[in-house]
Design a protein around this motif. Structure first.
Motif, short mmCIF file in Angstrom:
data_model
loop_
_atom_site.label_atom_id
_atom_site.label_comp_id
_atom_site.label_asym_id
_atom_site.label_seq_id
_atom_site.Cartn_x
_atom_site.Cartn_y
_atom_site.Cartn_z
N UNK A 32 47.35 41.08 23.65
CA UNK A 32 46.82 40.28 22.56
C UNK A 32 46.95 38.79 22.75
N UNK A 33 47.19 38.33 23.98
CA UNK A 33 47.34 36.89 24.23
C UNK A 33 46.00 36.18 24.07
N UNK A 34 46.04 34.98 23.50
CA UNK A 34 44.85 34.15 23.32
C UNK A 34 45.09 32.79 23.96
N UNK A 35 43.99 32.06 24.17
CA UNK A 35 44.04 30.70 24.75
C UNK A 35 44.71 30.71 26.12
N UNK A 36 44.50 31.76 26.87
CA UNK A 36 45.00 31.87 28.24
C UNK A 36 43.83 32.32 29.12
N UNK A 37 43.87 32.04 30.43
CA UNK A 37 42.81 32.54 31.31
C UNK A 37 42.77 34.06 31.32
N UNK A 38 41.57 34.62 31.11
CA UNK A 38 41.39 36.07 31.05
C UNK A 38 40.58 36.54 32.25
N UNK A 39 40.93 37.71 32.76
CA UNK A 39 40.26 38.29 33.91
C UNK A 39 39.58 39.58 33.50
N UNK A 40 38.50 39.91 34.20
CA UNK A 40 37.78 41.17 33.93
C UNK A 40 38.59 42.32 34.49
N UNK A 41 38.87 43.29 33.64
CA UNK A 41 39.74 44.42 34.00
C UNK A 41 38.96 45.73 33.88
N UNK A 42 39.08 46.60 34.87
CA UNK A 42 38.47 47.93 34.84
C UNK A 42 39.40 48.89 34.11
N UNK A 43 38.89 49.50 33.05
CA UNK A 43 39.72 50.46 32.31
C UNK A 43 40.05 51.64 33.20
N UNK A 44 39.06 52.21 33.82
CA UNK A 44 39.27 53.22 34.87
C UNK A 44 39.15 52.51 36.20
N UNK A 45 40.22 52.37 36.97
CA UNK A 45 40.15 51.59 38.22
C UNK A 45 39.07 52.10 39.16
N UNK A 46 38.51 51.20 39.91
CA UNK A 46 37.48 51.58 40.87
C UNK A 46 38.05 52.51 41.92
N UNK A 47 39.34 52.37 42.24
CA UNK A 47 39.97 53.28 43.21
C UNK A 47 40.05 54.69 42.68
N UNK A 48 39.98 54.85 41.33
CA UNK A 48 40.02 56.18 40.72
C UNK A 48 38.63 56.68 40.33
N UNK A 49 37.59 56.02 40.81
CA UNK A 49 36.23 56.44 40.50
C UNK A 49 35.58 55.69 39.36
N UNK A 50 36.17 54.60 38.88
CA UNK A 50 35.60 53.83 37.78
C UNK A 50 34.39 53.03 38.23
N UNK A 51 33.49 52.73 37.30
CA UNK A 51 32.25 52.01 37.59
C UNK A 51 32.36 50.58 37.08
N UNK A 52 31.30 49.80 37.32
CA UNK A 52 31.23 48.41 36.86
C UNK A 52 30.44 48.27 35.57
N UNK A 53 30.18 49.35 34.85
CA UNK A 53 29.47 49.27 33.59
C UNK A 53 30.32 48.55 32.55
N UNK A 54 29.64 47.88 31.60
CA UNK A 54 30.39 47.13 30.61
C UNK A 54 31.24 48.04 29.73
N UNK A 55 30.89 49.31 29.61
CA UNK A 55 31.70 50.24 28.83
C UNK A 55 33.02 50.56 29.52
N UNK A 56 33.16 50.22 30.81
CA UNK A 56 34.40 50.43 31.55
C UNK A 56 35.13 49.13 31.82
N UNK A 57 34.69 48.05 31.21
CA UNK A 57 35.30 46.74 31.45
C UNK A 57 35.96 46.21 30.19
N UNK A 58 37.02 45.48 30.38
CA UNK A 58 37.71 44.81 29.29
C UNK A 58 38.28 43.50 29.83
N UNK A 59 39.03 42.79 29.02
CA UNK A 59 39.63 41.53 29.42
C UNK A 59 41.15 41.65 29.37
#
Length: 449
Positions: free
Chosen positions: A212-239
């Protein structure tokens, strides 16, 4: 801020500088027509050479940015290439009153429902006898379209606008500069990354999904890691912030949030849900586009991701007016650090002449006539008080009283009890309040205020 100019027949001419307008007024060659936006009319000229002017709009749910720019072409160092150079002339920020309209309709609905429950005059509920036309929008959303189109038409009467630009959609992952590319290259154009990042910032409220941190640099995070078969769809991405991103690593989110089941369920639900109120905003913008097409001017459209790309590339701070200046195809933008006219929709008063308590019973009665001694609430006046505690010059909006003793709302506060004899009309009430910001008001400063 550029000054709007009309010729002797009240036809729009090219805007001029403040210095030139001051000289024309001092020499008696022009008269003042409006104070906001400041407009003069020439006494000895009819028609002149015009240059391409483009009005740009950045529609928003609460504030719409307006930018009037002058277009010119400049040669690029590459052979045969031409860049579009734009010069900022006038900037405005139109604040809507959609929330006030929504609250007024809610209050009316509660009063009608309460009247059906009390032992008073019965209002029979209406069912199955009302239809809505095609393209119907709630009054709070229709108000945004109406006020925006109203100001486009106003500026058309004040300046020879030749084209319009509108930010049509906030996120368009298909908008690339080269429309002929396909496959993997389709997402690798000049705007690659900006659309998705801006979408995620809006969807996750610019906060880290894990801490829940705000006003800090945020990176795009894969909810299901790509190493585990996750995709680059926006439904699998968060900050996520850098510490949380590194701490999670290639683990599944179920393992990473094993001891926090409530947060795990919330993130999984939010990842699958679309962006909040995107449907309403998009419906408003499409309806606005159709309304702008009726003006007969060429309408250029762009996306929010491209606007952010232009603003970041040109090193321009984020404000509603400057966002409007960065809409569409922009190669260079000059003279953008100008004052901004803040326009607040105040309405033209209410039809009801009785004010009520929360339970609906009357508590005060208003005048049946809206004008007293030639003045109306909302008029822009100049009050010159010769003596007394309120001696001085007061310029602002006036609130009338039946007794002829008015209140003048100035930038420094409200001055009460000024006689109508000391007031001089500057501009009639037109349903809007005006304030000039000499420095760009950024989004962070607006939230802090």
């Amino acid at each position: 801020m550029a000054v709007f100019v009309l010729d002797r027949q009240k036809h729009p001419l090219m805007p001029c500088t403040e210095k030139r307008a001051r000289l024309l007024l001092e020499r008696g060659r022009a008269v003042v027509v409006r104070l906001a936006p400041f407009t003069i009319r020439l006494k000895d000229r009819v028609g002149e050479t015009r240059q391409p002017l483009r009005l740009k709009l950045d529609p928003g749910s609460r504030v719409t940015g307006l930018a009037l720019v002058r277009e010119s072409a400049t040669r690029d160092p590459e052979p045969g290439a031409v860049e579009r150079l734009e010069h900022g002339l006038w900037f405005g920020e139109l604040e809507h009153r959609g929330q006030a309209i929504r609250e007024a309709l809610e209050q009316r609905r509660h009063c009608r429902r309460a009247r059906r429950a009390r032992k008073t005059r019965y209002r029979e509920p209406r069912f199955l006898n009302r239809t809505r036309r095609d393209g119907w929008l709630p009054p709070s959303l229709q108000h945004r379209i109406g006020t925006t189109v109203n100001w486009v038409e106003r500026l058309q009467r004040l300046a020879p606008i030749t084209a319009l630009s509108q930010e049509l959609v906030r996120f368009d992952t298909q908008a690339m500069q080269n429309p002929e590319i396909s496959g993997v290259e389709y997402q690798q154009g000049e705007l690659a990354g900006y659309e998705v990042r801006e979408y995620l910032l809006e969807k996750w409220n610019r906060t880290c999904a894990y801490c829940g941190a705000t006003h800090v640099p945020l990176e795009i995070e894969h909810i299901v890691p790509r190493a585990k078969g996750g995709s680059d769809r926006v439904s699998n991405l968060t900050l996520a912030c850098r510490p949380c991103n590194e701490h999670k690593g290639n683990r599944l989110i179920e393992a990473f949030l094993k001891g926090r089941p409530v947060l795990l369920k919330q993130i999984q639900a939010q990842a699958q849900a679309p962006l909040q109120d995107a449907a309403a905003v998009n419906a408003t913008r499409w309806a606005l586009l159709n309304a702008l097409k009726t003006t007969g001017l060429a309408v250029e459209t762009g996306s929010g991701g491209r606007t952010k790309f232009n603003r970041t590339r040109l090193g321009i701070p984020k404000t509603h007016a400057l966002d409007a200046a960065c809409v569409g195809a922009v190669d260079q933008l000059r003279d953008w650090n100008r004052p901004v006219l803040a326009i607040r929709a105040t309405g033209r008063g209410a039809y009801r002449r009785t004010r009520t308590f929360n339970n609906g019973f009357p508590r005060a009665y208003l005048m049946r006539h809206k004008r007293v001694n030639g003045f109306q609430t909302g008029d822009w006046v100049r009050a010159e008080v010769p003596k007394g505690k309120k001696a001085g010059v007061h310029v602002g909006r006036v609130a009338i009283r039946r007794t002829g003793s008015f209140n003048v709302q100035t930038p420094g506060g409200t001055v009460a009890g000024i006689s109508h004899r000391y007031c001089r009309l500057l501009q009639r009430a037109d349903g809007y309040g005006y304030t000039i910001h000499t420095k760009p008001v950024t989004e962070d400063a607006r939230r802090a205020a």
